[in-house]
Design an enzyme around this catalytic site. Structure first.
Site, PDB file in Angstrom:
ATOM      1  N   HIS A  70       0.828  -1.218   0.000  1.00 36.13           N
ATOM      2  CA  HIS A  70       0.000   0.000   0.000  1.00 36.13           C
ATOM      3  C   HIS A  70       0.855   1.257   0.000  1.00 36.13           C
ATOM      4  CE1 HIS A  70       0.971  -0.035   4.259  1.00 36.13           C
ATOM      5  NE2 HIS A  70       0.485   1.185   4.357  1.00 36.13           N
ATOM      6  N   ARG A  71       2.102   1.122   0.421  1.00 39.68           N
ATOM      7  CA  ARG A  71       3.069   2.220   0.302  1.00 39.68           C
ATOM      8  C   ARG A  71       4.369   1.619  -0.212  1.00 39.68           C
ATOM      9  NH1 ARG A  71       0.311   6.228   1.749  1.00 39.68           N
ATOM     10  NH2 ARG A  71      -0.320   6.815   3.862  1.00 39.68           N
ATOM     11  N   LYS A  75       9.776  -2.099   3.341  1.00 39.09           N
ATOM     12  CA  LYS A  75      10.933  -1.965   4.234  1.00 39.09           C
ATOM     13  C   LYS A  75      10.933  -3.060   5.272  1.00 39.09           C
ATOM     14  CE  LYS A  75      14.284   0.903   5.348  1.00 39.09           C
ATOM     15  NZ  LYS A  75      15.163  -0.267   5.469  1.00 39.09           N
ATOM     16  N   LYS A  99       4.085  -1.557  12.121  1.00 39.05           N
ATOM     17  CA  LYS A  99       5.076  -0.692  12.763  1.00 39.05           C
ATOM     18  C   LYS A  99       5.233   0.622  12.002  1.00 39.05           C
ATOM     19  CE  LYS A  99       8.146  -3.680  14.054  1.00 39.05           C
ATOM     20  NZ  LYS A  99       9.332  -4.534  14.092  1.00 39.05           N
ATOM     21  N   LYS A 111      10.154  -8.408   5.031  1.00 37.23           N
ATOM     22  CA  LYS A 111      11.186  -9.013   5.878  1.00 37.23           C
ATOM     23  C   LYS A 111      11.837 -10.142   5.110  1.00 37.23           C
ATOM     24  CE  LYS A 111      12.614  -8.507  10.231  1.00 37.23           C
ATOM     25  NZ  LYS A 111      12.478  -7.279  11.055  1.00 37.23           N
ATOM     26  N   SER A 368      15.843   4.347   9.922  1.00 34.73           N
ATOM     27  CA  SER A 368      16.110   3.845   8.568  1.00 34.73           C
ATOM     28  C   SER A 368      15.445   4.762   7.536  1.00 34.73           C
ATOM     29  CB  SER A 368      15.554   2.431   8.400  1.00 34.73           C
ATOM     30  OG  SER A 368      16.512   1.479   8.806  1.00 34.73           O
TER      31      SER A 368
HETATM   32  P1  NAD Z   1      21.391  -9.278  17.322  1.00 32.92           P
HETATM   33  O1  NAD Z   1      21.735 -10.433  16.500  1.00 32.92           O
HETATM   34  O2  NAD Z   1      22.235  -8.053  17.255  1.00 32.92           O
HETATM   35  O3  NAD Z   1      21.301  -9.687  18.860  1.00 32.92           O
HETATM   36  C1  NAD Z   1      20.543 -10.742  19.356  1.00 32.92           C
HETATM   37  C2  NAD Z   1      21.243 -11.272  20.609  1.00 32.92           C
HETATM   38  O4  NAD Z   1      20.407 -12.237  21.243  1.00 32.92           O
HETATM   39  C3  NAD Z   1      22.571 -11.931  20.289  1.00 32.92           C
HETATM   40  O5  NAD Z   1      23.583 -11.379  21.100  1.00 32.92           O
HETATM   41  C4  NAD Z   1      22.298 -13.409  20.619  1.00 32.92           C
HETATM   42  O6  NAD Z   1      23.437 -14.096  21.083  1.00 32.92           O
HETATM   43  C5  NAD Z   1      21.244 -13.271  21.710  1.00 32.92           C
HETATM   44  N1  NAD Z   1      20.496 -14.519  21.924  1.00 32.92           N
HETATM   45  C6  NAD Z   1      20.253 -15.534  21.068  1.00 32.92           C
HETATM   46  N2  NAD Z   1      19.530 -16.506  21.663  1.00 32.92           N
HETATM   47  C7  NAD Z   1      19.327 -16.096  22.926  1.00 32.92           C
HETATM   48  C8  NAD Z   1      18.666 -16.661  24.052  1.00 32.92           C
HETATM   49  N3  NAD Z   1      18.068 -17.849  23.980  1.00 32.92           N
HETATM   50  N4  NAD Z   1      18.655 -15.979  25.215  1.00 32.92           N
HETATM   51  C9  NAD Z   1      19.248 -14.775  25.307  1.00 32.92           C
HETATM   52  N5  NAD Z   1      19.882 -14.174  24.267  1.00 32.92           N
HETATM   53  C10 NAD Z   1      19.933 -14.826  23.103  1.00 32.92           C
HETATM   54  O7  NAD Z   1      19.867  -8.937  16.953  1.00 32.92           O
HETATM   55  P2  NAD Z   1      19.091  -7.585  17.183  1.00 32.92           P
HETATM   56  O8  NAD Z   1      19.219  -6.775  15.960  1.00 32.92           O
HETATM   57  O9  NAD Z   1      19.482  -7.008  18.491  1.00 32.92           O
HETATM   58  O10 NAD Z   1      17.597  -8.128  17.231  1.00 32.92           O
HETATM   59  C11 NAD Z   1      16.998  -8.604  18.425  1.00 32.92           C
HETATM   60  C12 NAD Z   1      15.502  -8.551  18.291  1.00 32.92           C
HETATM   61  O11 NAD Z   1      15.096  -7.203  18.011  1.00 32.92           O
HETATM   62  C13 NAD Z   1      14.903  -9.395  17.153  1.00 32.92           C
HETATM   63  O12 NAD Z   1      13.643  -9.862  17.540  1.00 32.92           O
HETATM   64  C14 NAD Z   1      14.757  -8.392  16.027  1.00 32.92           C
HETATM   65  O13 NAD Z   1      13.787  -8.767  15.082  1.00 32.92           O
HETATM   66  C15 NAD Z   1      14.331  -7.173  16.812  1.00 32.92           C
HETATM   67  N6  NAD Z   1      14.533  -5.901  16.118  1.00 32.92           N
HETATM   68  C16 NAD Z   1      15.758  -5.500  15.705  1.00 32.92           C
HETATM   69  C17 NAD Z   1      15.915  -4.274  15.072  1.00 32.92           C
HETATM   70  C18 NAD Z   1      17.265  -3.735  14.655  1.00 32.92           C
HETATM   71  O14 NAD Z   1      17.325  -2.561  14.269  1.00 32.92           O
HETATM   72  N7  NAD Z   1      18.331  -4.493  14.713  1.00 32.92           N
HETATM   73  C19 NAD Z   1      14.789  -3.478  14.827  1.00 32.92           C
HETATM   74  C20 NAD Z   1      13.541  -3.905  15.272  1.00 32.92           C
HETATM   75  C21 NAD Z   1      13.429  -5.121  15.918  1.00 32.92           C
END
Ligand code: NAD
Length: 477
Positions: A70-71, A75, A99, A111, A368
Protein backbone atom coordinates in the site's frame (compact mmCIF):
# COMPACT_ATOMS: atom_id res chain seq x y z
CA UNK A 1 -10.85 -41.97 34.99
CA UNK A 2 -10.48 -39.06 32.54
CA UNK A 3 -6.94 -37.76 32.33
CA UNK A 4 -6.50 -33.98 32.11
CA UNK A 5 -4.58 -33.36 28.93
CA UNK A 6 -2.54 -30.18 28.50
CA UNK A 7 -3.20 -28.63 25.07
CA UNK A 8 0.03 -27.42 23.52
CA UNK A 9 0.26 -23.71 22.85
CA UNK A 10 0.33 -22.65 19.18
CA UNK A 11 3.79 -21.15 18.74
CA UNK A 12 3.46 -20.46 15.02
CA UNK A 13 4.53 -16.82 14.76
CA UNK A 14 2.35 -16.09 11.73
CA UNK A 15 -0.75 -17.50 13.46
CA UNK A 16 0.03 -15.37 16.52
CA UNK A 17 0.32 -12.14 14.49
CA UNK A 18 -2.91 -12.96 12.65
CA UNK A 19 -4.69 -13.55 15.96
CA UNK A 20 -3.47 -10.19 17.25
CA UNK A 21 -4.69 -8.60 14.01
CA UNK A 22 -8.13 -10.24 14.28
CA UNK A 23 -8.64 -9.02 17.84
CA UNK A 24 -8.00 -5.44 16.78
CA UNK A 25 -9.94 -5.73 13.52
CA UNK A 26 -13.02 -6.88 15.47
CA UNK A 27 -13.07 -3.48 17.19
CA UNK A 28 -13.02 -1.53 13.92
CA UNK A 29 -15.90 -0.81 11.57
CA UNK A 30 -14.11 -1.63 8.33
CA UNK A 31 -15.28 -3.74 5.35
CA UNK A 32 -14.41 -7.44 5.69
CA UNK A 33 -12.69 -7.66 2.31
CA UNK A 34 -10.52 -4.66 3.06
CA UNK A 35 -9.46 -6.14 6.40
CA UNK A 36 -8.59 -9.39 4.66
CA UNK A 37 -6.46 -7.53 2.10
CA UNK A 38 -4.58 -5.71 4.88
CA UNK A 39 -4.01 -8.96 6.79
CA UNK A 40 -2.63 -11.21 4.04
CA UNK A 41 0.99 -11.31 2.94
CA UNK A 42 1.07 -10.04 -0.68
CA UNK A 43 3.99 -12.13 -1.91
CA UNK A 44 6.87 -14.31 -0.75
CA UNK A 45 10.02 -15.11 -2.67
CA UNK A 46 11.66 -18.37 -1.66
CA UNK A 47 15.05 -19.22 -3.11
CA UNK A 48 17.69 -21.90 -2.68
CA UNK A 49 21.06 -20.74 -3.93
CA UNK A 50 24.55 -22.26 -4.01
CA UNK A 51 27.75 -20.71 -2.66
CA UNK A 52 31.22 -22.14 -3.31
CA UNK A 53 33.75 -22.16 -0.51
CA UNK A 54 36.98 -23.44 -2.12
CA UNK A 55 36.17 -26.91 -3.46
CA UNK A 56 33.05 -27.24 -1.32
CA UNK A 57 29.57 -26.08 -2.34
CA UNK A 58 26.77 -25.31 0.08
CA UNK A 59 23.10 -24.62 -0.66
CA UNK A 60 21.26 -21.94 1.35
CA UNK A 61 17.55 -21.41 1.83
CA UNK A 62 16.34 -17.82 1.91
CA UNK A 63 13.11 -15.81 1.85
CA UNK A 64 11.92 -12.27 1.28
CA UNK A 65 8.29 -11.60 2.18
CA UNK A 66 6.40 -8.53 0.98
CA UNK A 67 3.45 -8.11 3.27
CA UNK A 68 1.87 -4.91 2.01
CA UNK A 69 2.39 -2.78 -1.07
CA UNK A 70 0.00 0.00 0.00
CA UNK A 71 3.07 2.22 0.30
CA UNK A 72 6.35 1.92 -1.53
CA UNK A 73 9.12 1.10 -1.10
CA UNK A 74 8.67 -1.82 1.23
CA UNK A 75 10.93 -1.96 4.23
CA UNK A 76 12.20 -4.57 6.64
CA UNK A 77 15.26 -6.29 7.98
CA UNK A 78 17.20 -9.33 6.87
CA UNK A 79 17.74 -11.98 9.51
CA UNK A 80 20.46 -14.64 9.65
CA UNK A 81 19.38 -17.47 11.93
CA UNK A 82 19.09 -21.24 11.87
CA UNK A 83 15.42 -20.85 12.82
CA UNK A 84 14.33 -18.70 9.85
CA UNK A 85 11.42 -20.13 7.86
CA UNK A 86 8.62 -18.84 5.67
CA UNK A 87 6.10 -18.37 8.48
CA UNK A 88 8.61 -16.38 10.48
CA UNK A 89 9.47 -13.92 7.70
CA UNK A 90 5.77 -13.54 6.82
CA UNK A 91 4.93 -12.72 10.43
CA UNK A 92 7.84 -10.30 10.70
CA UNK A 93 6.88 -8.63 7.40
CA UNK A 94 3.33 -8.09 8.69
CA UNK A 95 4.67 -6.55 11.89
CA UNK A 96 6.74 -4.19 9.70
CA UNK A 97 3.61 -2.95 7.92
CA UNK A 98 1.91 -2.16 11.24
CA UNK A 99 5.08 -0.69 12.76
CA UNK A 100 5.61 1.72 9.87
CA UNK A 101 1.98 2.88 10.12
CA UNK A 102 2.30 3.40 13.87
CA UNK A 103 5.34 5.71 13.59
CA UNK A 104 4.04 7.38 10.41
CA UNK A 105 6.84 6.10 8.19
CA UNK A 106 5.62 5.87 4.57
CA UNK A 107 6.65 2.28 3.79
CA UNK A 108 4.95 -1.08 3.32
CA UNK A 109 6.20 -4.00 5.39
CA UNK A 110 8.71 -6.62 4.29
CA UNK A 111 11.19 -9.01 5.88
CA UNK A 112 13.78 -11.50 4.76
CA UNK A 113 16.11 -14.07 6.09
CA UNK A 114 18.68 -16.72 5.31
CA UNK A 115 18.60 -19.97 7.22
CA UNK A 116 22.10 -20.12 8.65
CA UNK A 117 23.95 -19.86 11.94
CA UNK A 118 26.27 -16.85 11.51
CA UNK A 119 28.65 -18.17 14.16
CA UNK A 120 29.46 -21.11 11.85
CA UNK A 121 30.88 -18.87 9.09
CA UNK A 122 33.78 -16.45 8.90
CA UNK A 123 33.50 -12.96 7.40
CA UNK A 124 34.66 -14.06 3.95
CA UNK A 125 31.99 -16.75 3.76
CA UNK A 126 29.27 -14.43 5.06
CA UNK A 127 30.22 -11.85 2.44
CA UNK A 128 29.82 -14.40 -0.37
CA UNK A 129 26.46 -15.56 0.98
CA UNK A 130 25.19 -11.99 1.41
CA UNK A 131 26.28 -10.91 -2.07
CA UNK A 132 24.73 -13.97 -3.71
CA UNK A 133 21.43 -13.43 -1.86
CA UNK A 134 21.44 -9.77 -2.97
CA UNK A 135 21.89 -10.90 -6.57
CA UNK A 136 18.91 -13.26 -6.16
CA UNK A 137 16.80 -10.38 -4.83
CA UNK A 138 17.85 -8.17 -7.77
CA UNK A 139 16.90 -10.89 -10.29
CA UNK A 140 13.34 -11.01 -8.95
CA UNK A 141 12.91 -7.27 -8.33
CA UNK A 142 12.80 -7.73 -4.57
CA UNK A 143 15.28 -4.94 -3.84
CA UNK A 144 15.72 -1.33 -4.98
CA UNK A 145 15.48 2.23 -3.58
CA UNK A 146 11.86 2.56 -4.75
CA UNK A 147 10.94 -1.14 -4.50
CA UNK A 148 12.15 -2.88 -1.38
CA UNK A 149 14.81 -1.65 1.05
CA UNK A 150 16.35 -4.15 3.53
CA UNK A 151 17.94 -3.28 6.88
CA UNK A 152 19.74 -5.13 9.69
CA UNK A 153 17.94 -7.58 11.95
CA UNK A 154 18.87 -10.54 14.15
CA UNK A 155 22.30 -11.83 13.07
CA UNK A 156 23.10 -9.00 10.65
CA UNK A 157 24.53 -5.51 11.03
CA UNK A 158 26.13 -2.65 9.13
CA UNK A 159 28.80 -4.89 7.64
CA UNK A 160 26.20 -7.00 5.79
CA UNK A 161 24.32 -3.85 4.72
CA UNK A 162 27.52 -2.44 3.14
CA UNK A 163 27.93 -5.69 1.13
CA UNK A 164 24.32 -5.46 -0.04
CA UNK A 165 24.76 -1.80 -1.11
CA UNK A 166 27.99 -2.58 -2.96
CA UNK A 167 26.48 -5.58 -4.78
CA UNK A 168 23.45 -3.54 -5.84
CA UNK A 169 25.75 -0.76 -7.07
CA UNK A 170 27.75 -3.27 -9.13
CA UNK A 171 24.55 -4.38 -10.91
CA UNK A 172 23.32 -0.85 -11.63
CA UNK A 173 26.48 1.24 -12.20
CA UNK A 174 26.03 4.98 -12.38
CA UNK A 175 22.52 5.12 -10.90
CA UNK A 176 22.52 8.02 -8.46
CA UNK A 177 20.17 6.60 -5.83
CA UNK A 178 21.81 3.18 -5.43
CA UNK A 179 22.81 3.81 -1.81
CA UNK A 180 19.12 4.07 -0.85
CA UNK A 181 18.64 0.36 -1.72
CA UNK A 182 19.45 -0.62 1.87
CA UNK A 183 19.65 1.11 5.27
CA UNK A 184 21.71 0.48 8.38
CA UNK A 185 24.94 0.99 6.41
CA UNK A 186 28.15 2.24 8.05
CA UNK A 187 28.15 6.06 8.27
CA UNK A 188 31.16 6.15 5.92
CA UNK A 189 29.09 4.25 3.31
CA UNK A 190 26.00 6.44 3.23
CA UNK A 191 24.67 5.41 6.62
CA UNK A 192 23.30 7.88 9.14
CA UNK A 193 24.56 8.78 12.61
CA UNK A 194 22.40 7.12 15.24
CA UNK A 195 21.07 4.18 13.17
CA UNK A 196 23.00 1.52 15.06
CA UNK A 197 21.58 2.59 18.42
CA UNK A 198 18.18 3.60 16.98
CA UNK A 199 16.04 0.62 18.00
CA UNK A 200 17.44 0.63 21.54
CA UNK A 201 17.17 4.40 21.85
CA UNK A 202 13.61 4.19 20.54
CA UNK A 203 12.80 1.68 23.30
CA UNK A 204 14.16 4.14 25.88
CA UNK A 205 12.30 7.14 24.41
CA UNK A 206 9.14 5.04 24.50
CA UNK A 207 9.69 4.05 28.14
CA UNK A 208 10.34 7.67 29.13
CA UNK A 209 7.04 8.67 27.54
CA UNK A 210 5.19 5.78 29.19
CA UNK A 211 6.44 6.93 32.60
CA UNK A 212 5.22 10.49 31.88
CA UNK A 213 1.69 9.06 32.04
CA UNK A 214 1.66 8.31 35.75
CA UNK A 215 -1.95 7.04 35.74
CA UNK A 216 -1.00 4.26 33.33
CA UNK A 217 2.10 2.97 35.13
CA UNK A 218 0.26 3.21 38.45
CA UNK A 219 -2.04 0.49 37.13
CA UNK A 220 1.02 -1.78 37.05
CA UNK A 221 2.01 -0.73 40.55
CA UNK A 222 4.87 1.62 39.59
CA UNK A 223 5.46 5.33 40.04
CA UNK A 224 8.10 8.00 39.42
CA UNK A 225 10.51 7.90 36.50
CA UNK A 226 13.09 5.46 35.16
CA UNK A 227 15.80 6.41 37.66
CA UNK A 228 16.52 3.51 40.00
CA UNK A 229 14.06 1.17 38.28
CA UNK A 230 15.31 -2.42 38.24
CA UNK A 231 15.58 -3.66 34.67
CA UNK A 232 16.26 -7.12 33.20
CA UNK A 233 17.27 -7.46 29.55
CA UNK A 234 17.26 -10.62 27.44
CA UNK A 235 19.72 -10.46 24.53
CA UNK A 236 22.90 -8.37 24.53
CA UNK A 237 23.04 -7.78 20.77
CA UNK A 238 22.30 -4.57 18.92
CA UNK A 239 18.92 -3.86 20.50
CA UNK A 240 19.48 -5.28 23.98
CA UNK A 241 22.92 -3.74 24.47
CA UNK A 242 21.93 -0.26 23.28
CA UNK A 243 18.73 -0.27 25.34
CA UNK A 244 20.62 -1.34 28.46
CA UNK A 245 23.48 1.12 27.84
CA UNK A 246 21.21 4.14 27.41
CA UNK A 247 19.00 3.20 30.38
CA UNK A 248 22.14 2.79 32.51
CA UNK A 249 24.05 5.88 31.36
CA UNK A 250 21.32 8.43 30.69
CA UNK A 251 18.36 7.37 32.85
CA UNK A 252 20.29 5.89 35.78
CA UNK A 253 18.08 2.81 35.79
CA UNK A 254 19.56 -0.25 37.51
CA UNK A 255 20.21 -3.09 35.07
CA UNK A 256 19.98 -6.08 37.41
CA UNK A 257 20.15 -8.90 34.85
CA UNK A 258 21.29 -9.53 31.29
CA UNK A 259 20.60 -12.82 29.54
CA UNK A 260 22.41 -14.28 26.53
CA UNK A 261 22.26 -17.64 24.75
CA UNK A 262 24.85 -19.12 27.13
CA UNK A 263 23.61 -17.77 30.47
CA UNK A 264 22.37 -14.86 32.55
CA UNK A 265 24.38 -12.44 34.67
CA UNK A 266 22.58 -11.13 37.73
CA UNK A 267 23.47 -8.44 40.25
CA UNK A 268 20.69 -6.83 42.32
CA UNK A 269 22.97 -3.83 42.93
CA UNK A 270 23.05 -3.09 39.19
CA UNK A 271 25.43 -4.02 36.36
CA UNK A 272 27.83 -1.54 34.75
CA UNK A 273 26.77 -2.08 31.12
CA UNK A 274 29.88 -0.53 29.53
CA UNK A 275 32.06 -2.84 31.66
CA UNK A 276 29.91 -5.86 30.76
CA UNK A 277 30.33 -4.96 27.08
CA UNK A 278 34.11 -4.82 27.49
CA UNK A 279 34.03 -8.16 29.37
CA UNK A 280 32.06 -9.77 26.50
CA UNK A 281 34.52 -8.39 23.95
CA UNK A 282 37.43 -9.81 25.90
CA UNK A 283 36.00 -13.23 26.81
CA UNK A 284 33.37 -13.62 24.02
CA UNK A 285 30.71 -14.23 26.67
CA UNK A 286 28.80 -12.18 29.23
CA UNK A 287 28.97 -15.01 31.76
CA UNK A 288 31.31 -14.88 34.77
CA UNK A 289 31.26 -11.09 34.79
CA UNK A 290 33.18 -10.06 37.95
CA UNK A 291 30.88 -9.13 40.84
CA UNK A 292 27.75 -10.63 39.27
CA UNK A 293 26.22 -14.05 39.72
CA UNK A 294 26.07 -16.27 36.62
CA UNK A 295 22.79 -18.17 36.22
CA UNK A 296 22.97 -21.17 33.89
CA UNK A 297 20.20 -20.31 31.41
CA UNK A 298 19.70 -17.27 29.16
CA UNK A 299 16.03 -17.50 30.01
CA UNK A 300 16.70 -17.06 33.75
CA UNK A 301 16.76 -13.31 33.19
CA UNK A 302 13.03 -13.43 32.40
CA UNK A 303 12.20 -14.53 35.93
CA UNK A 304 14.41 -12.33 38.13
CA UNK A 305 12.95 -9.81 40.56
CA UNK A 306 12.71 -6.52 38.62
CA UNK A 307 10.39 -3.66 37.64
CA UNK A 308 10.87 -3.72 33.87
CA UNK A 309 11.64 -6.75 31.72
CA UNK A 310 12.97 -6.11 28.21
CA UNK A 311 13.10 -9.19 25.97
CA UNK A 312 15.43 -8.22 23.11
CA UNK A 313 16.43 -11.54 21.53
CA UNK A 314 13.90 -13.74 19.74
CA UNK A 315 10.22 -14.68 19.54
CA UNK A 316 8.30 -17.02 21.86
CA UNK A 317 10.48 -16.46 24.92
CA UNK A 318 7.65 -15.78 27.38
CA UNK A 319 5.10 -18.55 27.01
CA UNK A 320 2.32 -20.09 29.07
CA UNK A 321 5.02 -22.19 30.74
CA UNK A 322 7.07 -19.40 32.30
CA UNK A 323 4.73 -16.34 32.29
CA UNK A 324 3.50 -17.16 35.79
CA UNK A 325 7.06 -16.79 37.08
CA UNK A 326 7.67 -13.35 35.49
CA UNK A 327 8.07 -10.85 38.36
CA UNK A 328 8.38 -7.64 36.30
CA UNK A 329 5.54 -5.09 36.42
CA UNK A 330 6.20 -3.87 32.87
CA UNK A 331 7.27 -6.01 29.92
CA UNK A 332 8.68 -3.85 27.14
CA UNK A 333 8.92 -5.91 23.94
CA UNK A 334 12.11 -4.82 22.20
CA UNK A 335 12.29 -8.09 20.23
CA UNK A 336 9.61 -9.04 17.72
CA UNK A 337 7.04 -11.46 19.11
CA UNK A 338 8.81 -12.36 22.37
CA UNK A 339 5.52 -13.26 24.07
CA UNK A 340 2.77 -15.73 23.15
CA UNK A 341 -0.94 -14.83 23.50
CA UNK A 342 -1.21 -17.43 26.28
CA UNK A 343 1.56 -15.69 28.21
CA UNK A 344 -0.06 -12.32 27.64
CA UNK A 345 -3.29 -13.59 29.19
CA UNK A 346 -1.43 -14.75 32.29
CA UNK A 347 0.40 -11.42 32.60
CA UNK A 348 -2.86 -9.48 32.15
CA UNK A 349 -4.26 -11.46 35.08
CA UNK A 350 -1.32 -10.22 37.15
CA UNK A 351 -1.93 -6.61 35.96
CA UNK A 352 1.45 -6.50 34.22
CA UNK A 353 1.69 -3.72 31.64
CA UNK A 354 2.75 -5.08 28.25
CA UNK A 355 4.28 -2.58 25.81
CA UNK A 356 3.92 -4.19 22.37
CA UNK A 357 6.70 -4.85 19.85
CA UNK A 358 5.01 -3.03 16.96
CA UNK A 359 5.40 0.17 18.93
CA UNK A 360 8.44 -0.45 21.14
CA UNK A 361 10.97 -1.47 18.48
CA UNK A 362 9.82 0.89 15.72
CA UNK A 363 12.76 3.23 16.35
CA UNK A 364 14.89 1.17 13.96
CA UNK A 365 12.67 1.65 10.95
CA UNK A 366 12.12 5.31 11.88
CA UNK A 367 15.83 6.09 11.63
CA UNK A 368 16.11 3.84 8.57
CA UNK A 369 13.56 6.17 6.99
CA UNK A 370 15.82 9.13 7.84
CA UNK A 371 18.77 7.29 6.27
CA UNK A 372 16.77 6.55 3.11
CA UNK A 373 15.74 10.22 2.71
CA UNK A 374 19.36 11.26 3.38
CA UNK A 375 20.55 8.94 0.60
CA UNK A 376 17.97 10.31 -1.83
CA UNK A 377 18.89 13.92 -1.03
CA UNK A 378 22.63 13.13 -1.14
CA UNK A 379 23.44 15.45 1.75
CA UNK A 380 24.12 14.94 5.43
CA UNK A 381 21.47 16.29 7.81
CA UNK A 382 22.63 19.50 9.47
CA UNK A 383 25.32 20.27 6.89
CA UNK A 384 23.62 23.41 5.60
CA UNK A 385 22.33 24.88 8.85
CA UNK A 386 24.92 24.05 11.51
CA UNK A 387 27.06 27.18 11.16
CA UNK A 388 24.19 29.63 10.72
CA UNK A 389 22.60 28.02 13.76
CA UNK A 390 25.80 28.57 15.77
CA UNK A 391 26.12 32.14 14.54
CA UNK A 392 22.53 32.97 15.55
CA UNK A 393 23.07 31.38 18.96
CA UNK A 394 26.28 33.39 19.39
CA UNK A 395 24.43 36.65 18.61
CA UNK A 396 21.68 35.74 21.10
CA UNK A 397 24.16 34.87 23.84
CA UNK A 398 26.10 38.11 23.20
CA UNK A 399 22.89 40.20 23.31
CA UNK A 400 21.70 38.49 26.52
CA UNK A 401 25.07 39.00 28.24
CA UNK A 402 25.07 42.62 27.15
CA UNK A 403 21.56 43.16 28.55
CA UNK A 404 22.17 41.56 31.93
CA UNK A 405 25.78 42.76 32.07
CA UNK A 406 26.99 39.31 33.07
CA UNK A 407 28.68 36.41 31.28
CA UNK A 408 27.44 32.81 31.10
CA UNK A 409 29.80 30.31 32.75
CA UNK A 410 32.13 28.89 30.07
CA UNK A 411 30.61 25.37 30.23
CA UNK A 412 27.04 26.67 29.77
CA UNK A 413 28.24 28.98 27.00
CA UNK A 414 29.81 26.07 25.10
CA UNK A 415 26.64 23.98 25.34
CA UNK A 416 24.43 26.86 24.21
CA UNK A 417 26.72 27.65 21.30
CA UNK A 418 26.79 24.20 19.75
CA UNK A 419 24.76 24.10 16.52
CA UNK A 420 22.68 21.02 15.72
CA UNK A 421 24.39 18.13 13.98
CA UNK A 422 23.05 15.04 12.22
CA UNK A 423 22.96 12.98 15.41
CA UNK A 424 20.93 15.67 17.23
CA UNK A 425 18.42 15.85 14.39
CA UNK A 426 18.11 12.06 14.17
CA UNK A 427 17.54 11.71 17.91
CA UNK A 428 15.04 14.56 17.88
CA UNK A 429 13.11 12.98 14.98
CA UNK A 430 13.18 9.60 16.70
CA UNK A 431 11.94 11.00 20.01
CA UNK A 432 9.14 12.84 18.25
CA UNK A 433 8.09 9.64 16.43
CA UNK A 434 8.00 7.56 19.62
CA UNK A 435 6.14 10.16 21.68
CA UNK A 436 3.53 10.82 19.00
CA UNK A 437 3.01 7.10 18.44
CA UNK A 438 2.46 6.36 22.13
CA UNK A 439 -0.03 9.19 22.46
CA UNK A 440 -2.00 7.92 19.44
CA UNK A 441 -2.07 4.38 20.88
CA UNK A 442 -3.06 5.62 24.34
CA UNK A 443 -5.82 7.73 22.86
CA UNK A 444 -7.36 4.68 21.12
CA UNK A 445 -6.87 2.60 24.28
CA UNK A 446 -8.72 5.14 26.41
CA UNK A 447 -11.54 5.69 23.91
CA UNK A 448 -12.44 1.98 23.55
CA UNK A 449 -13.89 0.42 26.67
CA UNK A 450 -13.64 -3.07 25.18
CA UNK A 451 -9.92 -2.74 24.55
CA UNK A 452 -7.95 -3.90 27.56
CA UNK A 453 -4.38 -3.99 26.24
CA UNK A 454 -2.01 -1.65 24.41
CA UNK A 455 -1.21 -4.26 21.74
CA UNK A 456 -4.78 -4.31 20.50
CA UNK A 457 -4.87 -0.49 20.60
CA UNK A 458 -1.58 -0.33 18.63
CA UNK A 459 -2.91 -2.75 16.00
CA UNK A 460 -6.09 -0.66 15.73
CA UNK A 461 -4.04 2.50 15.07
CA UNK A 462 -2.04 0.67 12.39
CA UNK A 463 -4.97 -1.03 10.66
CA UNK A 464 -6.92 2.22 10.53
CA UNK A 465 -4.04 4.01 8.80
CA UNK A 466 -3.41 1.23 6.26
CA UNK A 467 -7.16 1.01 5.59
CA UNK A 468 -7.28 4.74 4.93
CA UNK A 469 -4.48 4.44 2.38
CA UNK A 470 -6.36 1.66 0.54
CA UNK A 471 -9.65 3.55 0.65
CA UNK A 472 -8.04 6.69 -0.79
CA UNK A 473 -6.06 4.86 -3.46
CA UNK A 474 -8.74 2.35 -4.48
CA UNK A 475 -7.93 -1.13 -5.74
CA UNK A 476 -6.40 -1.65 -9.20
CA UNK A 477 -7.92 -2.33 -11.76
P1 NAD B 1 21.39 -9.28 17.32
O1 NAD B 1 21.73 -10.43 16.50
O2 NAD B 1 22.23 -8.05 17.26
O3 NAD B 1 21.30 -9.69 18.86
C1 NAD B 1 20.54 -10.74 19.36
C2 NAD B 1 21.24 -11.27 20.61
O4 NAD B 1 20.41 -12.24 21.24
C3 NAD B 1 22.57 -11.93 20.29
O5 NAD B 1 23.58 -11.38 21.10
C4 NAD B 1 22.30 -13.41 20.62
O6 NAD B 1 23.44 -14.10 21.08
C5 NAD B 1 21.24 -13.27 21.71
N1 NAD B 1 20.50 -14.52 21.92
C6 NAD B 1 20.25 -15.53 21.07
N2 NAD B 1 19.53 -16.51 21.66
C7 NAD B 1 19.33 -16.10 22.93
C8 NAD B 1 18.67 -16.66 24.05
N3 NAD B 1 18.07 -17.85 23.98
N4 NAD B 1 18.66 -15.98 25.22
C9 NAD B 1 19.25 -14.77 25.31
N5 NAD B 1 19.88 -14.17 24.27
C10 NAD B 1 19.93 -14.83 23.10
O7 NAD B 1 19.87 -8.94 16.95
P2 NAD B 1 19.09 -7.58 17.18
O8 NAD B 1 19.22 -6.77 15.96
O9 NAD B 1 19.48 -7.01 18.49
O10 NAD B 1 17.60 -8.13 17.23
C11 NAD B 1 17.00 -8.60 18.42
C12 NAD B 1 15.50 -8.55 18.29
O11 NAD B 1 15.10 -7.20 18.01
C13 NAD B 1 14.90 -9.39 17.15
O12 NAD B 1 13.64 -9.86 17.54
C14 NAD B 1 14.76 -8.39 16.03
O13 NAD B 1 13.79 -8.77 15.08
C15 NAD B 1 14.33 -7.17 16.81
N6 NAD B 1 14.53 -5.90 16.12
C16 NAD B 1 15.76 -5.50 15.71
C17 NAD B 1 15.92 -4.27 15.07
C18 NAD B 1 17.26 -3.73 14.65
O14 NAD B 1 17.33 -2.56 14.27
N7 NAD B 1 18.33 -4.49 14.71
C19 NAD B 1 14.79 -3.48 14.83
C20 NAD B 1 13.54 -3.91 15.27
C21 NAD B 1 13.43 -5.12 15.92
Amino acid sequence: MAKSRKVAEDLNFNNIVNLQFDRAAAQLKLPKGLLQQIRVCNSVYYVQFPVKFGNRMEIFQAWRAEHSQHRKPLKGGIRYSSMVDQDEVMALAALMTYKCAIVNVPFGGSKGGIKLRPRNYDAEHLEKITRRFTAELIKKNFIGPGINVPAPDYGTGEREMAWIADTYDAFFPGQLDNMACVTGKPVSQGGIHGRTEATGRGVVYALREVFRHADQVRGAGLSGGLEGKRVAVQGFGNVGYNTARILDEEDHAKIVAVGEWDGTVYDPKGIDIAALHRHRKRTRSITHFPGAKTLPDGKDCLEVDCDILIPAALENQITRDNAGRVKARIVAEAANGPMTPGAEEILAGKRVMVLPDIFMNSGGVTVSYFEWTKNLSHIRYGRMQKRIDESLRSSLIGATEHLVNEQFPEKVRRTLLRGVDEIDLVRSGLEEAMITAYREILDVFKRHRNVHDLRTAAFMVAIQKVAQAYMELGIFP
